[in-house]
Design an enzyme around this catalytic site. Structure first.
Site, PDB file in Angstrom:
ATOM      1  N   CYS A  28       0.828  -1.208   0.000  1.00  0.00           N
ATOM      2  CA  CYS A  28       0.000   0.000   0.000  1.00  0.00           C
ATOM      3  C   CYS A  28       0.860   1.255   0.000  1.00  0.00           C
ATOM      4  O   CYS A  28       1.276   1.737   1.059  1.00  0.00           O
ATOM      5  CB  CYS A  28      -0.926  -0.018   1.216  1.00  0.00           C
ATOM      6  SG  CYS A  28      -1.979   1.431   1.290  1.00  0.00           S
ATOM      7  N   CYS A  83      -0.554   4.269   1.932  1.00  0.00           N
ATOM      8  CA  CYS A  83      -0.467   4.168   3.397  1.00  0.00           C
ATOM      9  C   CYS A  83       0.971   4.338   3.883  1.00  0.00           C
ATOM     10  O   CYS A  83       1.214   4.945   4.919  1.00  0.00           O
ATOM     11  CB  CYS A  83      -0.951   2.805   3.903  1.00  0.00           C
ATOM     12  SG  CYS A  83      -2.274   2.053   2.985  1.00  0.00           S
ATOM     13  N   ASP A  84       1.930   3.770   3.161  1.00  0.00           N
ATOM     14  CA  ASP A  84       3.267   3.585   3.746  1.00  0.00           C
ATOM     15  C   ASP A  84       4.370   4.472   3.176  1.00  0.00           C
ATOM     16  O   ASP A  84       5.466   4.519   3.756  1.00  0.00           O
ATOM     17  CB  ASP A  84       3.705   2.112   3.582  1.00  0.00           C
ATOM     18  CG  ASP A  84       2.788   1.176   4.352  1.00  0.00           C
ATOM     19  OD1 ASP A  84       2.168   1.644   5.323  1.00  0.00           O
ATOM     20  OD2 ASP A  84       2.698  -0.009   3.996  1.00  0.00           O
TER      21      ASP A  84
END
Ligand SMILES: Cc1cc2nc3c(=O)[nH]c(=O)nc-3n(C[C@H](O)[C@H](O)[C@H](O)COP(=O)(O)OP(=O)(O)OC[C@H]3O[C@@H](n4cnc5c(N)ncnc54)[C@H](O)[C@@H]3O)c2cc1C
Length: 309
Positions: A135, A138-139
């Site tokens: 992701c 997200c990261d």
């Protein structure tokens, strides 16, 4: 109806599941959504969404927040958990979860979408959350000023690289084939960042590290030589697979593991069991089509319950 039995259980909290939940609530069905997360694939999308009517250029995370806020206007139950099995017992469905819950309902809508396809190389599972990510949205900030690899030279891989370029020092894109398959626009945008190096004919063999990832080994498929690249992050972008295995006893799959449905009602081969969104055999997999199918499946579920009373 006994108190602890739901009329409708929805599996999944992406666009299809949330929309089915809104419709279930509007039709006053006693509804439960069981989902691993609220968001699904669009929460992981690295670049803005340009094709959902009414929201020009919105981020995936913001769009799903709006979906969720809308759902929260209605009184329905939600559980964060992963479904591991569905059975049909005495005319009802029994849904079992990873946390050991067994919950019954009259009808079920499967809206579990797609999971990222894993790399299946040594080190992958070991370093999930310690350098291996599925992701980018997200990261990416966790890899500030680091060197990372994106595995997969399709549009998803290039979009991930473009998004990562805001944060990281350098990005290798590894593509198994002889050439990348991303759209030319994405290729140009990635090159403009000045941080992207593309390696084609590269078969990933291993992820190495101690506490965190520190390198990958890939085979140069032209020379058969194994090569090592020093990277601290790996973003996996090699496609996805239907999250459908838990339903195997009650549905029919096509060769890709997508659930076969009748497109008038989105019912599977088991009466009262529906499948909406990316998890079914539908060809066009988009946010709007998933939401539309979630609505249609919920309406069909309502009719099914009404007829069976
Ligand atoms: C990188 C990328 C970019 C994209 N860009 C766009 C775009 O710009 N525009 C567009 O229209 N579409 C886009 N799409 C496609 C779009 O995201 C999907 O079509 C849409 O999200 C499908 O919705 P869904 O609800 O069917 O499934 P998903 O979004 O996959 O949601 C599935 C839900 O089910 C849950 N779940 C899975 N398994 C279980 C289980 N066993 N138990 C409980 N819960 C479970 C998941 O946690 C998730 O909440 C993109 C997809 C990707 C990957």
């Amino acid at each position: 109806m006994p108190k602890n039995i739901y009329e409708l259980i929805i599996i999944g909290g992406g666009p299809a599941g949330i929309t089915a939940g809104i419709y279930g609530a509007r039709y006053r069905l006693k509804t439960l959504i069981i989902t691993k997360d609220f968001g699904g694939q669009i929460a992981k999308k690295a670049v803005p969404i340009e094709n959902y009517p009414g929201f020009k250029g919105i981020s995936g995370i913001k769009l799903i927040q709006k979906f969720k806020e809308h759902l929260e206007n209605f009184k329905i139950d939600t559980e964060i958990d992963s479904v591991v099995k569905i059975e049909k017992i005495n005319g009802n469905f029994k849904v079992s979860t990873e946390n050991g819950k067994k919950i019954e309902s009259k009808v079920v809508i499967i809206a579990s979408g797609l999971d990222p396809r894993p790399l299946k190389v040594p080190g992958e599972k070991e370093f999930i959350g310690r350098g291996v990510s599925y992701c980018t949205a997200c990261d990416a900030p966790l890899f500030k000023d680091k060197t990372v690899a994106v595995i997969g030279g399709g549009n998803a891989g290039f979009e991930a690289a473009i998004a990562l370029s805001r944060w990281v020092k350098k990005i290798y894109i590894l593509e198994y084939g002889e050439r990348v398959v991303a759209d030319i626009q994405n290729q140009e945008l990635a090159q403009k960042t000045g941080k992207v190096e593309i390696i084609t004919s590269a078969a990933l063999k291993e992820i190495r590290g101690k506490n965190f990832v520190n390198s990958i080994i890939y085979q140069d498929r032209k020379t058969s030589e194994n090569k090592e690249l020093k990277v601290e992050g790996i973003f996996v972008e090699i496609g996805s697979q239907p999250a459908s295995a838990f339903a195997k006893d009650l549905v029919e799959f096509n060769e890709r593991g997508e659930i076969k449905v009748d497109f008038e009602t989105f019912q599977t081969k088991t009466p009262g069991l529906f499948a909406a969104g990316d998890v079914n055999i539908g060809k066009y997999k988009q946010i709007i089509t998933a939401a539309g199918e979630g609505a249609k499946a919920a309406l069909a579920a309502y009719e099914f319950i009404k007829k069976s009373k």
